[in-house]
Design an enzyme around this catalytic site. Structure first.
Site, PDB file in Angstrom:
ATOM      1  N   GLY A   1       0.826  -1.210   0.000  1.00  0.00           N
ATOM      2  CA  GLY A   1       0.000   0.000   0.000  1.00  0.00           C
ATOM      3  C   GLY A   1       0.853   1.250   0.000  1.00  0.00           C
ATOM      4  N   ASN A   2       0.234   2.380   0.273  1.00  0.00           N
ATOM      5  CA  ASN A   2       0.979   3.641   0.339  1.00  0.00           C
ATOM      6  C   ASN A   2       0.369   4.546   1.394  1.00  0.00           C
ATOM      7  OD1 ASN A   2      -1.062   5.431  -0.970  1.00  0.00           O
ATOM      8  ND2 ASN A   2      -0.724   4.005  -2.677  1.00  0.00           N
ATOM      9  N   ARG A   3       0.986   5.692   1.624  1.00  0.00           N
ATOM     10  CA  ARG A   3       0.620   6.536   2.765  1.00  0.00           C
ATOM     11  C   ARG A   3      -0.465   7.558   2.442  1.00  0.00           C
ATOM     12  NH1 ARG A   3       5.956   9.068   4.817  1.00  0.00           N
ATOM     13  NH2 ARG A   3       4.455  10.278   6.034  1.00  0.00           N
TER      14      ARG A   3
END
Ligand code: CTP
Length: 412
Positions: free
Chosen positions: A209-211
């Site tokens: 995933g990512n932030r």
């Protein structure tokens, strides 16, 4: 933000209890809040509750503290008035300019922005009398929020719910930040917004995933809807955000699902705003069962990645091929850091060209900027070469500036 004087008007509907949270949020943000309930509002929530939450006495009529002429003094002092809930009756009285209690009398004396957050049964909201009253108030420069859809008192559902207190607070803050009213200028425009991060599955329990928090895309969807647009929001993973009122929200997981949702909704849309952080790569193989550690801990598995489609570039291509005849503006987002080859704007200009969209919103990232925070700044780059700085402010303020620019683009 410096302390502001905010009047919270509360009309007599069951949603009056939600005004307590609103008052609390506004006082916790450091503002001085005066609550002006109607007599009927006090049938739902006692004056003592509003007095305790606001730290100010609560009156409903103009015959209390007459020597201080309260309806004039409170009105002249106010930086913002928020009426939540605004019932059908309160809207009608405001339209007629009646002054039969302290709240309506104050509405006649204020010269600051006024935000009405209506709440009523769907039939009342859709009645021609209410529709005309809302249009009149908007025509006079007041902001009348679109109510949320969902469960109303009793078993019925439909538009008419008071938006969540957090959403009203966010929009109230926007009016204070903007310093002018929010125009109702997007009626009839169909907008597709993507927001949040995608999750690329590795196995049934793990993903890459990512932030991205989704805050900027949610803010664009919220502001678009409150300016009258018909909005579909394709939402990836977000930091537990409240779904915006009056927006059709489609939740997705992976980049492929986001791409499918965009393909499904884009043919209808006039505007596409790609604020989502779409993963460029996904694992080539997704295990059907949870991946286990091997007995030999040194034997770490490696993950082979393959490219995901570029959804934004795909939409630009589809439009060029004549598949999106309604699409009039495609807006991309870019989070950039400068490097040895050039600064943030250098990379952003190159990206705008590469993507082929009308507008690119650019944030500088790194050192605690842009991701997961509530405030931001940046630039808007247009295909015609215009570069506009986005002043530092809440992501909702940035969203409202982005929507201003999209509005100008649609009119040009
Ligand atoms: N985007 C997209 N599909 C992808 C990746 C990105 O539609 N697979 C969109 C994003 O929603 C955003 C824009 O493209 O609006 C720019 O994203 P960014 O990741 O900055 O662009 P990239 O082309 O991936 O460039 P970089 O090499 O800098 O990551």
């Amino acid at each position: 933000m410096e302390q502001k004087r905010i009047v919270v008007g509360v009309a007599g509907g069951i949603a009056a209890y939600k005004a307590c949270t609103l008052v609390r949020q506004l006082t916790e943000a450091g503002h001085s809040v005066r609550v002006l309930p109607t007599e009927s509002a006090l049938k739902f929530v006692g004056a003592a509750t509003f007095e305790a939450l606001s730290g100010h006495p609560v009156h409903t009529g103009v015959f209390e503290n007459v020597d201080q002429v309260p309806h004039v003094r409170i009105g002249q002092d106010a930086d913002l008035v928020v009426v939540a809930p605004a019932t059908a009756d309160l809207l009608a009285r405001a339209v007629a300019g009646r002054a039969d209690d302290l709240l309506t009398a104050t509405l006649l004396t204020v010269r600051c922005p006024v935000l009405f957050a209506p709440a009523m049964h769907t039939e009342m909201w859709l009645h021609p009398a209410t529709v005309a009253n809302v249009a009149t108030l908007r025509g006079r420069g007041a902001v009348v929020l679109e109510p949320a859809s969902g469960r109303l008192t009793g078993a019925d559902t439909g538009p008419g719910r008071l938006p969540e207190a957090e959403e009203i607070t966010t929009l109230a803050r926007l009016l204070l930040e903007r310093g002018d009213a929010l125009p109702y200028d997007m009626a009839g425009v169909k907008v597709l917004v993507t927001a949040g991060g995608t999750r690329e599955p590795l196995d049934p329990v793990r993903f890459i995933g990512n932030r991205s928090s989704g805050k900027q895309g949610y803010a664009v969807a919220r502001v678009m809807a409150q300016r009258g647009a018909e909005v579909t929001l394709i939402a990836g993973n977000t930091a537990g955000l409240v779904d915006p009122a009056a927006v059709n929200v489609v939740h997705i997981g992976s980049a492929a699902q986001l791409g499918d949702a965009v393909s499904k909704h884009a043919p209808e849309a006039n505007v596409l705003v790609m604020a989502a952080a779409v993963a460029d790569f996904r694992p080539a193989h997704v295990a059907t069962a949870k991946i286990k550690k091997s007995a030999d801990d040194a034997d770490a598995p490696s993950v082979e990645l393959v490219r995901n489609d570029d959804v934004l570039a795909g939409a630009v291509r589809a439009r060029a091929d004549g598949q999106l005849p309604n699409m009039r503006a495609i807006v991309g987002f870019a989070a950039e850091t400068g490097d040895a080859n050039g600064d943030v704007l250098f990379h952003a200009r190159a990206k705008l060209k590469r993507k082929g969209c009308e507008m690119l919103v650019v944030n500088a990232v790194g050192e605690g900027r842009a991701f997961e925070v509530d405030h931001n700044d940046g630039w808007m780059l247009s295909a015609d070469g215009t570069e506009t700085a986005l002043e530092h402010g809440s992501k909702t303020l940035m969203a409202s500036r982005i929507v201003d620019a999209i509005g100008a683009l649609l009119r040009s």
